[in-house]
Design a protein around this motif. Structure first.
Motif, PDB file in Angstrom:
ATOM      1  N   PHE A 182     122.691  42.534  60.435  1.00 57.00           N
ATOM      2  CA  PHE A 182     121.953  41.787  59.416  1.00 57.00           C
ATOM      3  C   PHE A 182     121.011  40.775  60.074  1.00 57.00           C
ATOM      4  O   PHE A 182     119.868  40.595  59.636  1.00 57.00           O
ATOM      5  CB  PHE A 182     122.920  41.081  58.458  1.00 57.00           C
ATOM      6  CG  PHE A 182     123.318  41.912  57.278  1.00 57.00           C
ATOM      7  CD1 PHE A 182     122.551  41.929  56.126  1.00 57.00           C
ATOM      8  CD2 PHE A 182     124.460  42.707  57.323  1.00 57.00           C
ATOM      9  CE1 PHE A 182     122.921  42.707  55.036  1.00 57.00           C
ATOM     10  CE2 PHE A 182     124.826  43.493  56.241  1.00 57.00           C
ATOM     11  CZ  PHE A 182     124.054  43.492  55.089  1.00 57.00           C
ATOM     12  N   VAL A 183     121.495  40.097  61.132  1.00 55.96           N
ATOM     13  CA  VAL A 183     120.635  39.153  61.864  1.00 55.96           C
ATOM     14  C   VAL A 183     119.453  39.896  62.482  1.00 55.96           C
ATOM     15  O   VAL A 183     118.300  39.428  62.433  1.00 55.96           O
ATOM     16  CB  VAL A 183     121.454  38.420  62.953  1.00 55.96           C
ATOM     17  CG1 VAL A 183     120.533  37.651  63.898  1.00 55.96           C
ATOM     18  CG2 VAL A 183     122.459  37.472  62.320  1.00 55.96           C
ATOM     19  N   LEU A 184     119.709  41.064  63.075  1.00 55.38           N
ATOM     20  CA  LEU A 184     118.644  41.875  63.670  1.00 55.38           C
ATOM     21  C   LEU A 184     117.621  42.280  62.621  1.00 55.38           C
ATOM     22  O   LEU A 184     116.402  42.190  62.858  1.00 55.38           O
ATOM     23  CB  LEU A 184     119.251  43.114  64.335  1.00 55.38           C
ATOM     24  CG  LEU A 184     118.266  44.143  64.900  1.00 55.38           C
ATOM     25  CD1 LEU A 184     117.423  43.526  66.010  1.00 55.38           C
ATOM     26  CD2 LEU A 184     119.016  45.367  65.431  1.00 55.38           C
ATOM     27  N   ILE A 185     118.100  42.712  61.458  1.00 52.10           N
ATOM     28  CA  ILE A 185     117.187  43.147  60.385  1.00 52.10           C
ATOM     29  C   ILE A 185     116.346  41.967  59.899  1.00 52.10           C
ATOM     30  O   ILE A 185     115.115  42.077  59.748  1.00 52.10           O
ATOM     31  CB  ILE A 185     117.979  43.778  59.226  1.00 52.10           C
ATOM     32  CG1 ILE A 185     118.597  45.116  59.657  1.00 52.10           C
ATOM     33  CG2 ILE A 185     117.080  43.981  58.004  1.00 52.10           C
ATOM     34  CD1 ILE A 185     119.588  45.700  58.675  1.00 52.10           C
ATOM     35  N   ILE A 186     116.992  40.835  59.645  1.00 57.07           N
ATOM     36  CA  ILE A 186     116.262  39.658  59.140  1.00 57.07           C
ATOM     37  C   ILE A 186     115.234  39.187  60.168  1.00 57.07           C
ATOM     38  O   ILE A 186     114.067  38.923  59.841  1.00 57.07           O
ATOM     39  CB  ILE A 186     117.257  38.526  58.795  1.00 57.07           C
ATOM     40  CG1 ILE A 186     118.107  38.923  57.587  1.00 57.07           C
ATOM     41  CG2 ILE A 186     116.506  37.211  58.498  1.00 57.07           C
ATOM     42  CD1 ILE A 186     119.291  38.009  57.339  1.00 57.07           C
TER      43      ILE A 186
END
Length: 605
Positions: A182-186
């Protein structure tokens, strides 16, 4: 020593009444049963791109509509399996649904496909996790098989420690993986939105001359590998805390939501960054490097991705033993799969899964790409049969509102059937083994079932007419000399009956004379019969003698062969002695309808 090592690796034995404490909460169940599905985002998008780049870089924009179609199929499967959970709360998933509504052969096909799929799940997960490690550390490429097999061994040991303990071990890395993705996507979306990504990517709708419907269908079927593991929750309902079916349904919905978001995000970032498959760097690895550079965050994401790919195998470790238990209960697998181990898990199923998957990794040399098509076919066959079975279930029972449920399963069945056919047509060169292996598996199931039914028929008695037959007893004691082991056996034999005879097989006259002299001096009150063997065989004259005794006394006596055997204090000492007693016992047990018993005498030094 063996017991101490076992206790160290597995832990203390648990009482049967502690089984309720081994049930999973929704938080732990999501980690254990969703690890396979969630981890598939690490290779699902990559499988789509591998097919598309064959038509050129311009074709990668097709990954977006293909991903949208995969998400639609995910939604259908989640809704369908949610209905299955409430209709069949005892678990078993596709096997129970297909067997109950479509007949036993169809149920065996669905269940057998799932059992094979779970073995492939462990192999694929271990191989994919190794790929993630070797992407970050290319020098380890030559040791990929060793790494994968080592991880399978560790996972097997962890699962032998029990469901709750393995769930506690797995939950933290699974949730760390979800957070990191999720951090990577954001971060990736933010970088793209602020103009940080400068890749020249083909526009959506750009014409590609050599893209065919066949290629798109092949890419779609490859992307559907991201949906493997969705059925695991419906198979493992008995592992949930009460109310099991409600908790399982909520876990399934949460898994679908998280998987959908992560798969969408990774696919979008791969397109925006112009990522193409690389043999030495996975798609997630390239996205993380493009977003964060090759620094601490990159290596953390690579590390946690490798861990979750390894832990994805735990979905199979949770579901395979339960499904094998149901097969064994129905007499289609050995009853050993029904036995709970020291930690209340089905240990034999766990060990069997670990061994077969390790052999598979070694056979395919850790090549994930070779395993994934076979893996996906193994799960889409049960998908289709489960949906068809649920259609029959709703039509037969017709509860209130059954038409809507019937419609959901109909759409699911038609969709998964289409995917299965696409897989078979577009990837036949990779999946042809399934058409050989699955019939063999079905044949094995039927042979096992036939054996159990045949055994039951032969062992069954009629309580009204079949009564114990009271006879006398004749005991034959094979002896190799005058020893304490023989003394021990003769003493036991004489406590059973006075009709005891000792038998000695000699090879030359000198040793026969010595034996007769010693026996006469000892005089144990038992007659010694000496048999001469010209060809130095002990078994042949002994069996001939037993045949004679049996012919003379079988109508009045039970014949018992009592074999003396001394047991050494240390296992290695046994290698120093002839194991004649074991050979005699093994032969007589398989050839003669008599009682064969061993009287052990333990050495103390």
């Amino acid at each position: 020593m063996v017991s101490k090592v076992k206790r160290l690796l597995i832990g203390r034995p648990m009482k049967s009444n502690e089984l309720d404490h081994e049930k999973l909460s929704k938080v732990k169940a999501l980690a254990v049963l969703s690890s396979d599905a969630l981890s598939s985002v690490a290779y699902g998008t990559e499988q789509i791109l591998i097919v598309l780049v064959a038509a050129g870089f311009t074709a990668i924009w097709y990954s977006l509509p293909i991903a949208l179609a995969v998400l639609g199929l995910l939604a259908i499967l989640i809704l369908s399996y949610r209905q299955t959970i409430f209709a069949y709360p005892q678990g078993g998933g596709a096997y129970i649904v297909a067997k109950s509504n479509l007949g036993v052969p169809t149920g065996l096909l669905a269940g057998g496909s799932l059992l094979v799929d779970y073995i492939l799940t462990v192999a694929v997960s271990a191989s994919a996790g190794t790929d993630a490690i070797t992407s970050a550390f290319p020098s380890l490429h030559n040791h990929s098989v060793l790494i994968a097999v080592t991880v399978i061994l560790l996972l097997t040991i962890v699962n032998l420690r029990g469901v709750t303990e393995s769930a506690s071990f797995i939950a933290i890395p699974v949730y760390l993986f979800v957070v990191s993705i999720f951090v990577l996507i954001i971060a990736g979306v933010f970088k793209y939105a602020t103009g940080g990504a400068h890749a020249n990517v083909p526009e959506i709708g750009a014409a590609v001359s050599n893209v065919s419907l066949f290629l798109l269908l092949k890419a779609f079927s490859s992307g559907c590998s991201a949906l493997t593991g969705v059925e695991a929750v419906s198979n493992a309902i008995p592992n949930f805390k009460a109310p099991a079916e409600k908790n399982a349904a909520k876990t399934l919905m949460m898994m679908g939501l998280i998987l959908g978001i992560m798969f969408t995000g990774i696919t979008l970032l791969a397109y925006w960054y112009g990522i193409t498959p690389d043999e030495k760097a996975t798609v997630v690895s390239q996205i993380a490097e493009s977003t964060f550079g090759r620094g601490g965050l990159y290596f953390f994401i690579q590390g946690i991705t490798a861990v979750i790919l390894f832990l994805a195998a735990n979905t199979a470790y949770s579901a395979f033993p339960l499904l094998a238990f149901m097969f064994a209960k129905d007499k289609y697998l050995p009853h050993a799969f029904m036995v709970r181990g020291d930690r209340l898990g089905f240990s034999n199923g766990i060990i069997f899964l670990g061994v077969l998957s390790a052999l598979l990794v070694a056979a395919f040399h850790g090549n994930t790409e070779s395993l994934i098509p076979l893996y996906a076919v193994g799960v889409f066959i049960p998908f289709t049969l489960s949906q068809l079975g649920m259609m029959v279930h709703w039509y037969k029972t017709r509860p209130k509102g059954w038409q809507n449920k019937f419609a959901v399963n109909t759409v699911g069945m038609l969709t998964t059937l289409t995917i299965t056919l696409i897989f078979i047509i577009t990837k036949f060169s990779s999946v042809w083994m399934a058409f050989i292996f699955l019939p063999i598996v079905m044949f094995v199931f039927h042979r096992i079932h036939h054996h159990y039914l045949n055994t039951a028929d032969q062992l069954r008695i009629c309580p009204a007419t079949d009564k114990p037959c009271i006879k006398g007893s004749t005991v034959v004691v094979p002896v190799a000399g005058v020893t304490r082991a023989v003394l021990h056996s003769i003493s036991y034999a004489k406590s059973l009956t006075d009709n005891v005879v000792a038998v000695y097989v000699g090879f030359d006259e000198e040793e026969i004379n010595k034996m007769e002299q010693k026996w006469e001096e000892w005089n144990p009150g038992v007659r010694l019969i000496v048999l001469r063997s010209r060809y130095r065989s002990i078994l042949r004259p002994l069996v001939k003698f037993i045949d004679t005794v049996e012919w003379k006394t079988a109508s009045t006596d039970h014949i018992t062969v009592l074999i003396p055997q001394f047991i050494t204090k240390h296992w290695w000492q046994a290698v120093l002695h002839n194991q004649t007693s074991l050979f005699i016992r093994s032969y007589l047990m398989n050839q003669k309808d008599i009682v064969v018993a061993t009287v052990p005498y333990h050495l103390h030094k």
